[in-house]
Design a protein around this motif. Structure first.
Motif, PDB file in Angstrom:
ATOM      1  N   PRO A  53     -56.170 -40.586 -70.133  1.00  0.00           N
ATOM      2  CA  PRO A  53     -55.181 -41.651 -69.926  1.00  0.00           C
ATOM      3  C   PRO A  53     -54.764 -41.820 -68.464  1.00  0.00           C
ATOM      4  CG  PRO A  53     -54.251 -39.804 -71.192  1.00  0.00           C
ATOM      5  CD  PRO A  53     -55.714 -39.595 -71.127  1.00  0.00           C
ATOM      6  N   CYS A  54     -54.760 -40.747 -67.726  1.00  0.00           N
ATOM      7  CA  CYS A  54     -54.351 -40.837 -66.310  1.00  0.00           C
ATOM      8  C   CYS A  54     -55.317 -41.704 -65.508  1.00  0.00           C
ATOM      9  CB  CYS A  54     -54.289 -39.450 -65.710  1.00  0.00           C
ATOM     10  SG  CYS A  54     -53.307 -38.302 -66.694  1.00  0.00           S
ATOM     11  N   ASN A  55     -56.526 -41.882 -66.008  1.00  0.00           N
ATOM     12  CA  ASN A  55     -57.556 -42.620 -65.268  1.00  0.00           C
ATOM     13  C   ASN A  55     -57.956 -43.914 -65.979  1.00  0.00           C
ATOM     14  OD1 ASN A  55     -57.431 -40.096 -64.102  1.00  0.00           O
ATOM     15  ND2 ASN A  55     -59.618 -39.942 -63.708  1.00  0.00           N
ATOM     16  N   GLY A  85     -59.880 -34.945 -68.753  1.00  0.00           N
ATOM     17  CA  GLY A  85     -58.452 -35.187 -68.965  1.00  0.00           C
ATOM     18  C   GLY A  85     -57.729 -33.912 -69.374  1.00  0.00           C
ATOM     19  N   GLU A  86     -56.630 -33.646 -68.727  1.00  0.00           N
ATOM     20  CA  GLU A  86     -55.875 -32.417 -69.017  1.00  0.00           C
ATOM     21  C   GLU A  86     -55.301 -32.407 -70.417  1.00  0.00           C
ATOM     22  OE1 GLU A  86     -55.473 -29.611 -67.129  1.00  0.00           O
ATOM     23  OE2 GLU A  86     -56.986 -30.625 -65.933  1.00  0.00           O
ATOM     24  N   THR A  87     -54.946 -33.596 -70.932  1.00  0.00           N
ATOM     25  CA  THR A  87     -54.160 -33.595 -72.162  1.00  0.00           C
ATOM     26  C   THR A  87     -55.012 -33.526 -73.427  1.00  0.00           C
ATOM     27  OG1 THR A  87     -54.082 -36.004 -72.050  1.00  0.00           O
ATOM     28  CG2 THR A  87     -52.209 -34.810 -71.136  1.00  0.00           C
ATOM     29  N   ASN A  88     -56.255 -33.906 -73.352  1.00  0.00           N
ATOM     30  CA  ASN A  88     -57.072 -33.936 -74.568  1.00  0.00           C
ATOM     31  C   ASN A  88     -58.224 -32.935 -74.588  1.00  0.00           C
ATOM     32  OD1 ASN A  88     -55.703 -36.004 -75.941  1.00  0.00           O
ATOM     33  ND2 ASN A  88     -56.746 -37.574 -74.755  1.00  0.00           N
ATOM     34  N   GLY A 121     -58.006 -39.261 -60.518  1.00  0.00           N
ATOM     35  CA  GLY A 121     -56.575 -39.238 -60.791  1.00  0.00           C
ATOM     36  C   GLY A 121     -56.179 -37.943 -61.457  1.00  0.00           C
ATOM     37  N   CYS A 122     -56.504 -37.813 -62.743  1.00  0.00           N
ATOM     38  CA  CYS A 122     -56.106 -36.621 -63.473  1.00  0.00           C
ATOM     39  C   CYS A 122     -56.655 -35.365 -62.780  1.00  0.00           C
ATOM     40  CB  CYS A 122     -56.599 -36.705 -64.924  1.00  0.00           C
ATOM     41  SG  CYS A 122     -55.730 -35.582 -66.028  1.00  0.00           S
ATOM     42  N   ASP A 123     -55.938 -34.257 -62.989  1.00  0.00           N
ATOM     43  CA  ASP A 123     -56.105 -33.033 -62.183  1.00  0.00           C
ATOM     44  C   ASP A 123     -57.529 -32.714 -61.732  1.00  0.00           C
ATOM     45  OD1 ASP A 123     -53.508 -32.914 -63.156  1.00  0.00           O
ATOM     46  OD2 ASP A 123     -53.623 -30.815 -63.725  1.00  0.00           O
ATOM     47  N   LYS A 124     -58.437 -32.535 -62.697  1.00  0.00           N
ATOM     48  CA  LYS A 124     -59.753 -32.009 -62.333  1.00  0.00           C
ATOM     49  C   LYS A 124     -60.696 -33.084 -61.840  1.00  0.00           C
ATOM     50  CE  LYS A 124     -58.212 -28.149 -63.653  1.00  0.00           C
ATOM     51  NZ  LYS A 124     -56.912 -28.711 -64.068  1.00  0.00           N
ATOM     52  N   GLY A 193     -51.309 -44.447 -64.816  1.00  0.00           N
ATOM     53  CA  GLY A 193     -51.227 -43.485 -63.723  1.00  0.00           C
ATOM     54  C   GLY A 193     -51.235 -42.048 -64.208  1.00  0.00           C
ATOM     55  N   HIS A 194     -51.256 -41.140 -63.242  1.00  0.00           N
ATOM     56  CA  HIS A 194     -51.288 -39.712 -63.576  1.00  0.00           C
ATOM     57  C   HIS A 194     -49.878 -39.130 -63.502  1.00  0.00           C
ATOM     58  CE1 HIS A 194     -50.861 -38.680 -59.331  1.00  0.00           C
ATOM     59  NE2 HIS A 194     -51.918 -39.406 -59.024  1.00  0.00           N
ATOM     60  N   CYS A 195     -49.726 -37.853 -63.817  1.00  0.00           N
ATOM     61  CA  CYS A 195     -48.422 -37.187 -63.833  1.00  0.00           C
ATOM     62  C   CYS A 195     -47.662 -37.481 -62.538  1.00  0.00           C
ATOM     63  CB  CYS A 195     -48.599 -35.685 -63.965  1.00  0.00           C
ATOM     64  SG  CYS A 195     -49.204 -35.162 -65.568  1.00  0.00           S
ATOM     65  N   MET A 196     -46.374 -37.806 -62.695  1.00  0.00           N
ATOM     66  CA  MET A 196     -45.615 -38.238 -61.515  1.00  0.00           C
ATOM     67  C   MET A 196     -44.712 -37.152 -60.963  1.00  0.00           C
ATOM     68  SD  MET A 196     -43.454 -38.441 -63.967  1.00  0.00           S
ATOM     69  CE  MET A 196     -43.556 -39.585 -65.325  1.00  0.00           C
ATOM     70  N   THR A 200     -50.568 -30.962 -60.476  1.00  0.00           N
ATOM     71  CA  THR A 200     -51.858 -30.788 -59.812  1.00  0.00           C
ATOM     72  C   THR A 200     -52.463 -32.122 -59.392  1.00  0.00           C
ATOM     73  OG1 THR A 200     -52.172 -28.785 -61.088  1.00  0.00           O
ATOM     74  CG2 THR A 200     -54.111 -29.700 -60.026  1.00  0.00           C
ATOM     75  N   ALA A 201     -52.306 -33.164 -60.188  1.00  0.00           N
ATOM     76  CA  ALA A 201     -52.902 -34.452 -59.807  1.00  0.00           C
ATOM     77  C   ALA A 201     -52.263 -34.972 -58.524  1.00  0.00           C
ATOM     78  CB  ALA A 201     -52.724 -35.465 -60.938  1.00  0.00           C
ATOM     79  N   SER A 202     -50.932 -34.971 -58.464  1.00  0.00           N
ATOM     80  CA  SER A 202     -50.261 -35.427 -57.245  1.00  0.00           C
ATOM     81  C   SER A 202     -50.576 -34.507 -56.077  1.00  0.00           C
ATOM     82  CB  SER A 202     -48.743 -35.473 -57.458  1.00  0.00           C
ATOM     83  OG  SER A 202     -48.415 -36.346 -58.513  1.00  0.00           O
TER      84      SER A 202
HETATM   85 FE1  FES Z   1     -53.513 -36.159 -66.105  1.00  0.00          FE
HETATM   86 FE2  FES Z   1     -51.230 -34.699 -65.620  1.00  0.00          FE
HETATM   87  S1  FES Z   1     -52.315 -34.974 -67.468  1.00  0.00           S
HETATM   88  S2  FES Z   1     -52.470 -35.817 -64.278  1.00  0.00           S
END
Ligand code: FES
Length: 571
Positions: A53-55, A85-88, A121-124, A193-196, A200-202
């Motif tokens: 989702p972040c991307n 994606g970190e969340t899934n 965007g998302c962390d990795k 967007g990614h975590c605000m 790690t993404a920011s």
């Molecule tokens: Fe994607 Fe935090 S879950 S940046």
């Protein structure tokens, strides 16, 4: 550079059978013939995915990059790569960072590409793209997707991840109703967007900006702010110039750039995950960077940016306050004046960068906290090192001796942490094994173990927690991470037993198991390595080749730059 020297002409510049094949099939997409006339071909490496989702908005960003590329006389071609994606993604996105980097590297090298824009965007997704591009060494420029708008729950700002950890502990401790917790879901994630938080993404978006790999303000512009599209448009124009200038990634990723990134990471209160990713980047381009450099260069620096999880604001506020350029300016002579992707030096980009809100970005003279950079610990529990983020820890626990409460695995932790009979108090040290790169596999973000219910009910909000895991950049607490060597390969962490005394002394940079050597020798003799979790597929390859955290957790055979030589023809 004369057009004929571009590597894409090896595909599109010939009048033989091979040239026909390369051009003809591309023309089925409706490209006019003059696009194959030797102009720079710009790959747009896209981690768009609805499962990430972040991307999920990155195709719109890609369209703006294309506009810029066309305007500057280039030929943009967007291509997908594995997105993480970190969340899934299970068991952890980190397991696949190196696999995705292989996808990126081979996709760039194997195709008619002269320069590449990396959309992440998302962390990795940021590290996997930078690592793959670094191993090819073409001109490359990162465009991040940008953070989500600030979360807002019933009039209060809530941050991605950070609020989840806080609220879930509140539910378990009886301070928050489950229905309220459920309500908060859609209030936290309310735009693309990614975590605000400064998760790690920011952090990684800030790191690529601090390395000089992205245009100024790349890190902080919200995903849905029109200026994010302006930046993408400008990146498209600029990558074409970079190809003409032959400005390869190796000219940007020099040792001094990594030193800048380490210092910026300290000042922004960035994620511990940046340590592993920057080590991996450096090793891809042959820059000598060691785990101890993070402590030597960063620990003494103060925390300047007041963002969750170390502070109170969020990325939207960070952008309005001035973003990374304002932080770099504040660091002054601590920042090397290196070349960046816009063709100007870091100082030229930031010398006049304004700060519009000193509550969000503090001055160096009046920081939020002193000595806030990541500390690297050594000792008989971490012979090759471990890390802690003091800015997100409880100050009084930074020097602590306590009794170990050991969990042999994440399943063991989940099964026992809330049992009333668990023998634990506020002075205990929670220990988690089996969460390192090989053991899990993939080194998940489990290091910020949830506190046992019996502690939460007593109002305890932090205890020392140690493991060979990572933790989310959105998380906080007195959490020692990345213990190397990990327990699954027989690191000393494997030998810890319930009741052992463990001593943490961050000022002395020590993490020690207070058990006599003779006893440890006996335990080692009796220790048996756990069976590998995977016996086939990519996971087997990973377990066999992954390096330890202090070496960036890359696969051993991926370290280094293999260049972008044109491979043999396919027909
Ligand atoms: Fe994607 Fe935090 S879950 S940046």
């Amino acid at each position: 550079m004369p057009k004929s020297h571009l590597r894409s002409t090896e595909w599109f510049g010939h009048t033989d059978k091979d040239g026909f094949i390369h051009r003809s099939w591309m023309k089925n997409q409706g490209f006019p013939p003059d696009l194959f006339d030797g102009r720079p071909v710009i790959g747009i490496c896209n981690t768009w995915s609805e499962l990430v989702p972040c991307n999920a908005h990155l195709r719109q960003i890609a369209d703006r990059v294309k506009r810029g590329v066309y305007e500057a006389g280039g030929f943009p071609l967007e291509f997908p790569v594995m997105s993480l994606g970190e969340t899934n993604l299970r068991p952890t996105a980190m397991l696949f960072r190196n696999l995705a980097s292989m996808d990126v590297e081979e996709s760039i090298r194997g195709n008619p590409i002269d320069g590449v824009v990396l959309l992440c965007g998302c962390d990795k997704t940021t590290p996997s793209l930078v690592m793959g591009a670094a191993s090819c060494d073409l001109p490359a420029l990162v465009v991040s997707g940008g953070p989500m708008l600030n979360g807002n729950f019933r009039g209060t700002a809530i941050g991605s991840g950070t609020a989840v950890w806080q609220m879930s502990e509140d539910v378990r401790g009886g301070k928050m109703k489950l229905a309220d917790f459920m309500d908060a879901e859609s209030c936290m994630s309310r735009s693309a967007g990614h975590c605000m938080t400064m998760g790690t993404a920011s952090t990684m978006a800030s790191m690529v900006e601090a390395l000089g790999l992205a245009l100024p303000q790349n890190a902080a512009i919200p995903a849905v702010d029109s200026r994010r599209y302006v930046l993408a448009h400008q990146a498209g124009r600029r990558i074409v110039e970079m190809v003409h200038e032959d400005l390869k990634i190796s000219r940007i990723l020099v040792r001094e750039a990594f030193e800048n990134a380490i210092r910026v990471n300290a000042a922004i209160g960035g994620s511990t995950n940046a340590v592993i990713h920057l080590l991996a980047f450096a090793r891809r381009v042959g820059v000598k960077l060691e785990l101890d450099d993070f402590d030597r260069l960063g620990h003494e620096l103060p925390l300047l940016v007041n963002l969750m999880p170390s502070g109170t604001f969020l990325m939207e506020d960070f952008y309005y306050a001035g973003g990374v350029p304002a932080v770099v300016r504040e660091l002054g002579d601590l920042i090397h004046d290196v070349l960046t992707v816009n063709g100007k030096t870091m100082r030229a980009n930031t010398a006049d960068a304004p700060c519009w809100n000193r509550q969000v970005i503090h001055t160096y003279a009046e920081p939020i906290k002193e000595h806030a950079g990541i500390a690297v610990l050594h000792g008989n529990l971490a012979p090759n090192g471990a890390v802690i983020k003091p800015s997100a820890a409880t100050a009084r626990l930074l020097k602590h001796r306590g009794r170990a409460v050991v969990f042999e695995s994440i399943e063991d932790l989940k099964a026992r942490t809330d049992l009333p009979e668990l023998d634990i108090d506020e002075n205990s040290v929670m220990v988690l094994k089996g969460a390192g790169p090989r053991g899990y596999p993939g080194m998940p973000e489990l290091g910020n173990m949830p506190l046992p219910r019996k502690l939460l009910e007593r109002g305890i909000t932090d205890v020392v927690r140690i493991s060979d895991a990572r933790m989310s950049g959105t998380a906080y607490g007195t959490v020692v991470l990345h213990i190397s060597p990990e327990s699954a390969i027989g690191g000393p962490l494997a030998l810890v037993r319930d009741g052992d005394e463990i001593e943490l002394d961050v000022e002395a940079r020590r993490l020690d198991l207070c058990v006599p050597d003779a006893e440890l020798t006996e335990r080692r003799a009796a220790w048996k390595a756990p069976a590998p979790v995977a016996t086939g597929g990519y996971q087997r390859l990973y377990i066999d080749h992954v390096l330890q955290a202090d070496q960036g957790a890359d696969l051993d055979f991926l370290v280094g730059c293999r260049g972008a030589g044109v491979p043999r023809e396919s027909h």
